[in-house]
Design a protein around this motif. Structure first.
Motif, short mmCIF file in Angstrom:
data_model
loop_
_atom_site.label_atom_id
_atom_site.label_comp_id
_atom_site.label_asym_id
_atom_site.label_seq_id
_atom_site.Cartn_x
_atom_site.Cartn_y
_atom_site.Cartn_z
N GLU A 393 0.81 -1.20 -0.10
CA GLU A 393 -0.11 0.02 -0.08
C GLU A 393 0.92 1.39 0.02
N GLU A 394 2.07 1.27 0.62
CA GLU A 394 2.88 2.42 0.61
C GLU A 394 3.43 2.57 -0.80
N LYS A 395 3.91 1.47 -1.42
CA LYS A 395 4.26 1.75 -2.73
C LYS A 395 3.35 2.29 -3.76
N GLU A 396 2.19 1.74 -3.53
CA GLU A 396 0.90 2.21 -4.20
C GLU A 396 1.02 3.75 -4.17
N VAL A 397 0.75 4.26 -2.77
CA VAL A 397 0.80 5.75 -2.64
C VAL A 397 1.71 6.42 -3.32
N TYR A 398 3.01 5.91 -3.20
CA TYR A 398 4.21 6.70 -3.67
C TYR A 398 4.06 6.84 -5.29
N ASP A 399 3.59 5.58 -5.86
CA ASP A 399 3.26 5.67 -7.33
C ASP A 399 2.13 6.57 -7.75
N THR A 400 1.17 6.69 -6.88
CA THR A 400 0.03 7.52 -7.14
C THR A 400 0.43 9.13 -7.00
N VAL A 401 1.18 9.57 -6.00
CA VAL A 401 1.30 10.82 -5.89
C VAL A 401 2.66 11.32 -6.53
N ALA A 402 3.17 10.27 -7.67
CA ALA A 402 4.65 10.87 -7.96
C ALA A 402 4.58 12.10 -8.85
N SER A 403 3.43 12.12 -9.50
CA SER A 403 3.09 13.50 -10.57
C SER A 403 2.90 14.78 -9.75
N LEU A 404 2.77 14.78 -8.37
CA LEU A 404 2.65 16.20 -7.80
C LEU A 404 3.82 16.73 -7.31
N GLY A 405 5.13 15.73 -7.41
CA GLY A 405 6.42 16.25 -7.19
C GLY A 405 6.63 16.70 -5.74
N ILE A 406 5.86 16.23 -4.74
CA ILE A 406 5.90 16.75 -3.39
C ILE A 406 6.72 15.68 -2.58
N ASP A 416 7.73 -6.06 -1.01
CA ASP A 416 7.71 -6.94 -0.32
C ASP A 416 8.55 -6.88 1.02
N THR A 417 9.74 -6.20 1.03
CA THR A 417 10.53 -6.14 2.08
C THR A 417 10.69 -4.64 2.83
N GLY A 418 10.09 -3.64 2.11
CA GLY A 418 10.22 -2.41 2.66
C GLY A 418 11.46 -1.80 2.31
N LEU A 454 -6.58 12.87 -6.41
CA LEU A 454 -5.78 11.50 -6.52
C LEU A 454 -6.19 10.48 -5.35
N THR A 455 -6.41 9.24 -5.81
CA THR A 455 -7.15 8.35 -4.76
C THR A 455 -6.49 7.05 -4.81
N VAL A 456 -6.49 6.07 -3.77
CA VAL A 456 -5.85 4.91 -3.82
C VAL A 456 -7.18 4.10 -3.19
N ASP A 457 -6.72 2.66 -3.28
CA ASP A 457 -7.88 1.92 -2.98
C ASP A 457 -7.72 1.29 -1.34
N HIS A 458 -7.07 2.02 -0.40
CA HIS A 458 -7.12 1.63 0.88
C HIS A 458 -7.16 2.95 1.57
N TRP A 530 5.66 7.88 3.36
CA TRP A 530 4.28 7.74 3.31
C TRP A 530 3.74 6.32 3.70
N GLU A 531 4.43 5.76 4.85
CA GLU A 531 4.10 4.60 5.42
C GLU A 531 2.58 4.02 5.86
N TYR A 532 1.91 5.36 6.37
CA TYR A 532 0.59 4.99 6.77
C TYR A 532 -0.49 5.77 5.97
N ALA A 533 -0.06 6.32 4.84
CA ALA A 533 -1.09 7.14 4.00
C ALA A 533 -2.12 6.17 3.23
N GLY A 534 -3.38 6.84 3.22
CA GLY A 534 -4.35 6.36 2.78
C GLY A 534 -5.63 7.37 2.95
N MET A 535 -6.79 6.74 2.30
CA MET A 535 -8.26 7.87 2.19
C MET A 535 -8.49 7.93 3.75
#
Length: 622
Positions: A393-406, A416-418, A454-458, A530-535
């Protein structure tokens, strides 16, 4: 032990030693050695025997009695520390357990002690203490745990082991020393400290000593000096006078980061008397009584310098030094993080340089490094984090927000390993919670995230997280607060009320504390980790930021206004304090669980619990 005693010791260790060899070993003339041997024979200490190998000298019972008071009783090996300059290797292995030429440094020293007839060995452990357990079976050593290893220096370690030193002749060793030749003996003369000669400028502790080798002063730094380097020997007579002062130092405030040698250095300088007098005199009086020695005489404490030849004692300062000594470490350190960096950048490990430890976070460990000019940071997940954090889920967030440049520039991330490798930004700093201009920039980034669409599934579900950490705490010893059940009911009320509000949801960071914001000279900033990030309710980010910064209610309200760019509505006002209370409750449970696993965070637990109770009462009063 005088020179006659040293003759006896050498003959005991090597019966076939020649007079010429004795002269070289004792740094005396051949004529002087001849005279000493003759005197030993006249006193009945030695006799001449003959066997198949020829003539040899042997100790008589009288000679053995002469040596008896000087027999070494045992050794204390200090192995409690972390070894920060050897990260990432010491994230997995204590420094003393690292191998040099295929042999662990601490095992080499234990073996050398055994060869000298010293078998009563205690290892003072702390960091990764379980890693040393196998030595009990392999070498019949004992382990002594120092619970203060993470917050105090070696003075506290020796204090914890003082009962082993009292009334005994003992070596003190550092587990991470490597000795080329065995310098230990079954019998030793008076107290000594090993010394190596350092050419040029040095920042080590430098000895001043008499022609006979008696230490008269120690100073940090110098040029072309004999310096403290390697093992130490404490005679029972030395310890009787030294340990009472060390004990007083341990009890004196401000000595938490002292090395164990500092009381000795201060005794030589006359500083020990002044320091203990400044504490009201009680500690001084106790030290004088325990040692039977007036403080005005402390500068007469006797320890000799034991000068070692070049290339005898090694104390590797960092991985770079170890690489030069043992070439295996240039490309095969047997460390997961080093192997990962090598594979990611497609370079041999020898290209990974300038390695430095970063202060361990509350969840992860990190280190800095350079690879062919690129300056990066590698994050290593802490033990047990796979249970607490969903890395996919953390990687999903990083991929999702990459376009924001923040966010930081992520070069590698394993869901898998973190493990994560990111660019390290030079000349950047963390945001300051008491700098409202910083906080305006930080809230601008949070606002940009919330308004991005932007949204994620979790989701980050505070109710689910509280339930989860509560279960973990109950499974690991319980929750220590006397009024926990009542406060838990209060939190249920707040969550029920927030559910009724049906607040809007958007992608939130959840961990938007000042340590996760990097501030740049041009006024821009980035948001890390962004380890805890989500909706979630966007106000949650404001609440979490406020409690991480230890803000009071007034400061929290000001932060909310900065984020909103207006006065908050009643619902927003309620939400920020309700979420701050729930956040405090959640992180309090998190800290209780971590404490059950052996990690302590000081007053953090109580501060978070106070937020839960205080803000509930504040909202109830409304």
């Amino acid at each position: 032990m005088d020179r006659l005693g040293l003759i006896c010791r050498n003959i005991l260790e090597e019966p076939y030693i020649t007079q010429r060899e004795l002269a070289k070993r004792m740094e005396l003339s051949l004529g002087t050695i001849n005279g000493l041997i003759k005197e030993c024979a006249e006193k009945g200490y030695i006799r001449e025997d003959e066997d198949q190998r020829g003539k040899r000298l042997a100790l008589t019972e009288t000679g053995q009695a002469v040596l008896a008071p000087y027999k070494v009783d045992g050794a204390l090996i200090i192995a409690a520390g972390f070894g920060s300059r050897f990260v990432p290797l010491t994230f997995e292995t204590p420094k003393g357990l690292l191998e040099v030429f295929g042999e662990r440094m601490i095992e080499r020293q234990i073996r050398q002690l055994h060869e000298a007839g010293v078998y009563d060995i205690t290892i003072a452990v702390g960091y990764l203490k379980e890693k040393f357990e196998y030595l009990i079976d392999k070498y019949d050593v004992k382990l002594l745990y120092n619970p203060e290893y993470s917050c105090k220096n070696t003075l506290a370690t020796v204090y914890r082991a003082r009962h082993l030193l009292k009334g005994r002749n003992m070596y003190i060793l550092s587990s991470d020393n490597w000795l080329r030749d065995n310098m230990y003996h079954a019998y030793e003369c008076g107290a000594w400290y090993s010394a190596s000669f350092q050419k040029g400028d040095t920042k080590e502790w430098c000895f001043t000593f008499t022609k006979k080798g008696r230490i008269t002063d120690v100073n940090v730094g110098g040029r072309d000096q004999w310096v403290m380097y390697g093992p130490v020997y404490l005679s029972r007579e030395f310890s009787a006078r030294f340990l009472p002062v060390l004990e007083a130092y341990y009890e004196a405030p401000g000595t938490e980061q002292f090395y164990w040698e500092q009381p000795f250095v201060d005794m030589l300088k006359g500083e020990a008397k002044r320091r203990l007098e400044a504490e009201g005199g009680t500690l001084l009086a106790r030290a004088e009584e325990a040692s039977g020695w007036k403080a005005s005489q402390w500068d007469q404490i006797e320890m000799d310098v034991n000068r070692q030849p070049e290339n005898q004692v090694y104390e590797f300062e960092n991985l770079e030094e170890l690489r030069l000594f043992d070439e295996r470490y240039q490309n095969h350190s047997d460390n997961a993080a080093m192997d990962l960096v090598s594979r990611v950048f497609k370079v041999p490990e020898s290209h990974i340089t300038d390695i430095r430890c970063l202060k361990a976070g509350m969840t992860n460990k990190s280190f800095l490094f350079r690879v062919d000019g690129a300056h990066c940071i590698c994050r290593i997940p802490g033990p047990g984090t796979e249970l607490l954090i969903n890395r996919r889920e953390e990687k999903e967030v990083y991929d999702t927000v990459a376009s924001l440049g923040i966010t930081e520039e992520v070069l590698y991330m394993n869901p898998d390993t973190g493990y994560k490798i990111a660019r390290y930004y030079e000349n950047a700093r963390n945001a300051a919670a008491d700098n409202w201009k910083d906080m305006e920039i930080c809230m601008g980034i949070v606002r940009k995230l919330h308004q991005s669409g932007l949204t994620v599934d979790h989701s980050f579900d505070i109710r689910e997280r509280i339930d989860f950490y509560e279960r973990l705490c109950l499974q690991h010893g319980g929750i220590p607060f006397e009024d926990y059940e009542k406060v838990r009911g209060w939190m249920n009320e707040l969550m029920d009320r927030l559910d009724q509000m049906d607040r809007p949801q958007c992608l939130c960071h959840i961990d938007a504390n000042v340590d996760n914001f990097l501030m740049f000279e041009d006024g821009s900033a980035k948001l890390l980790d962004w380890e805890y990030a989500g909706m979630c309710d966007p106000i949650m980010d404001i609440s979490m930021s406020a409690i991480y910064s230890y803000y009071d209610a007034e400061q929290t309200e000001k932060l909310l206004e900065i984020y909103l760019k207006r006065k908050p509505s009643k619902e927003e006002y309620y939400s920020v304090f309700a979420n701050a209370a729930l956040g405090g409750f959640l992180w309090c449970l998190w800290a209780v669980y971590k404490a059950a696993l052996g990690e302590e965070f000081g007053e953090y637990t109580i501060i978070m619990y106070r937020y839960a109770k205080g803000y509930y009462k504040k909202l109830k009063a409304l």
